[in-house]
Design a protein around this motif. Structure first.
Motif, PDB file in Angstrom:
ATOM      1  N   TYR A  67      41.284  38.884  48.246  1.00 29.79           N
ATOM      2  CA  TYR A  67      42.022  37.674  47.876  1.00 29.79           C
ATOM      3  C   TYR A  67      41.390  37.065  46.634  1.00 29.79           C
ATOM      4  O   TYR A  67      40.197  37.218  46.383  1.00 29.79           O
ATOM      5  CB  TYR A  67      41.994  36.674  49.037  1.00 29.79           C
ATOM      6  N   TYR A  68      42.218  36.366  45.855  1.00 31.63           N
ATOM      7  CA  TYR A  68      41.740  35.722  44.643  1.00 31.63           C
ATOM      8  C   TYR A  68      42.608  34.512  44.340  1.00 31.63           C
ATOM      9  O   TYR A  68      43.708  34.372  44.875  1.00 31.63           O
ATOM     10  CB  TYR A  68      41.736  36.692  43.457  1.00 31.63           C
ATOM     11  N   VAL A  69      42.093  33.655  43.458  1.00 33.20           N
ATOM     12  CA  VAL A  69      42.854  32.496  43.013  1.00 33.20           C
ATOM     13  C   VAL A  69      43.581  32.910  41.740  1.00 33.20           C
ATOM     14  O   VAL A  69      42.946  33.261  40.747  1.00 33.20           O
ATOM     15  CB  VAL A  69      41.941  31.276  42.756  1.00 33.20           C
ATOM     16  N   ASP A  70      44.898  32.890  41.794  1.00 37.11           N
ATOM     17  CA  ASP A  70      45.709  33.254  40.632  1.00 37.11           C
ATOM     18  C   ASP A  70      45.469  32.233  39.528  1.00 37.11           C
ATOM     19  O   ASP A  70      45.671  31.037  39.724  1.00 37.11           O
ATOM     20  CB  ASP A  70      47.188  33.282  41.038  1.00 37.11           C
ATOM     21  N   SER A  71      45.042  32.691  38.371  1.00 40.45           N
ATOM     22  CA  SER A  71      44.666  31.768  37.299  1.00 40.45           C
ATOM     23  C   SER A  71      45.859  31.093  36.642  1.00 40.45           C
ATOM     24  O   SER A  71      45.709  30.065  35.988  1.00 40.45           O
ATOM     25  CB  SER A  71      43.828  32.497  36.250  1.00 40.45           C
ATOM     26  N   CYS A  72      47.048  31.639  36.803  1.00 40.19           N
ATOM     27  CA  CYS A  72      48.229  31.024  36.194  1.00 40.19           C
ATOM     28  C   CYS A  72      48.828  29.932  37.083  1.00 40.19           C
ATOM     29  O   CYS A  72      49.201  28.873  36.603  1.00 40.19           O
ATOM     30  CB  CYS A  72      49.289  32.083  35.906  1.00 40.19           C
ATOM     31  N   GLN A  73      48.951  30.222  38.362  1.00 38.36           N
ATOM     32  CA  GLN A  73      49.619  29.281  39.256  1.00 38.36           C
ATOM     33  C   GLN A  73      48.676  28.597  40.245  1.00 38.36           C
ATOM     34  O   GLN A  73      49.102  27.766  41.034  1.00 38.36           O
ATOM     35  CB  GLN A  73      50.724  30.010  40.019  1.00 38.36           C
ATOM     36  N   ASN A  74      47.407  28.969  40.242  1.00 36.42           N
ATOM     37  CA  ASN A  74      46.397  28.401  41.133  1.00 36.42           C
ATOM     38  C   ASN A  74      46.708  28.653  42.608  1.00 36.42           C
ATOM     39  O   ASN A  74      46.281  27.912  43.475  1.00 36.42           O
ATOM     40  CB  ASN A  74      46.207  26.908  40.857  1.00 36.42           C
ATOM     41  N   ASN A  75      47.482  29.695  42.886  1.00 36.98           N
ATOM     42  CA  ASN A  75      47.776  30.095  44.261  1.00 36.98           C
ATOM     43  C   ASN A  75      46.750  31.116  44.727  1.00 36.98           C
ATOM     44  O   ASN A  75      46.123  31.790  43.921  1.00 36.98           O
ATOM     45  CB  ASN A  75      49.163  30.747  44.356  1.00 36.98           C
ATOM     46  N   ILE A  76      46.651  31.247  46.041  1.00 35.81           N
ATOM     47  CA  ILE A  76      45.835  32.318  46.597  1.00 35.81           C
ATOM     48  C   ILE A  76      46.731  33.543  46.680  1.00 35.81           C
ATOM     49  O   ILE A  76      47.819  33.493  47.245  1.00 35.81           O
ATOM     50  CB  ILE A  76      45.298  31.956  48.000  1.00 35.81           C
ATOM     51  N   ASP A  77      46.280  34.632  46.107  1.00 37.40           N
ATOM     52  CA  ASP A  77      47.054  35.869  46.099  1.00 37.40           C
ATOM     53  C   ASP A  77      46.156  36.989  46.606  1.00 37.40           C
ATOM     54  O   ASP A  77      44.959  36.810  46.801  1.00 37.40           O
ATOM     55  CB  ASP A  77      47.556  36.171  44.695  1.00 37.40           C
TER      56      ASP A  77
END
Length: 170
Positions: free
Chosen positions: A47-57
């Motif tokens: 899992y990571y924090v999406d840098s564009c939308q700040n969502n967990i992906d």
């Protein structure tokens, strides 16, 4: 005991000290070698924090992919969604705390070579409260900013205390 016998005994003691030193040094080196990062299994979900939308992906982790290895080693990949969420909250809070400290400290930075007081936040587990403390010489390496006064530290607690407790304590 003559001088020659004394010299031989002294040399023997020196050799024993060297042997003990080498043994302890090898044990320390072995301890350093024993720690290794535990990487996710090949083709497992990370899992990571999406840098564009700040969502967990999430994505698949590939042990042969240097990009994946680097992301994991630098703390951008997490084994669980909860770890990624906690990291996002923590980073967001640290940005706020650092900006608050920068604004309120008005250019002041802790100088660890003098004996001026530096103020910090600490958690009292007995009363479940954040407190302002001070130090002159010991840097706690906790990643939170230091403040130039007790008043600023207490203002930080008033503004961000609940969020600090949620992210770092609860």
């Amino acid at each position: 005991m003559n001088l020659e016998e004394l010299q031989m005994e002294f040399n023997k003691e020196i050799e024993q000290i060297k042997a003990k030193y080498n043994e302890k040094f090898k044990a320390l080196e072995k301890n350093k070698e024993e720690f290794e990062l535990t990487y996710p299994a090949n083709n497992s979900t990370v899992y990571y924090v999406d840098s564009c939308q700040n969502n967990i992906d999430c994505t698949a982790y590939y042990e042969s992919d240097n990009h994946d290895i680097d992301k994991f080693e630098t703390g951008f990949y997490f084994k669980t969604k909860a770890e990624a969420e906690r990291s996002r909250k923590e980073r967001s809070l640290l940005v706020k705390l650092r900006q608050f400290a920068e604004m309120k400290n008005d250019g002041w930075r802790p100088n660890w070579e003098d004996d001026e007081y530096k103020f910090y936040l600490w958690y009292d587990s007995q009363y479940n409260e954040l407190e302002a403390g001070n130090t002159r010489f010991s840097n706690r390496f906790n990643g939170l900013p230091y403040f130039r006064s007790d008043e600023i530290a207490k203002e930080c607690i008033e503004l961000f205390g609940d969020e600090i407790l949620e992210v770092f304590i609860n």
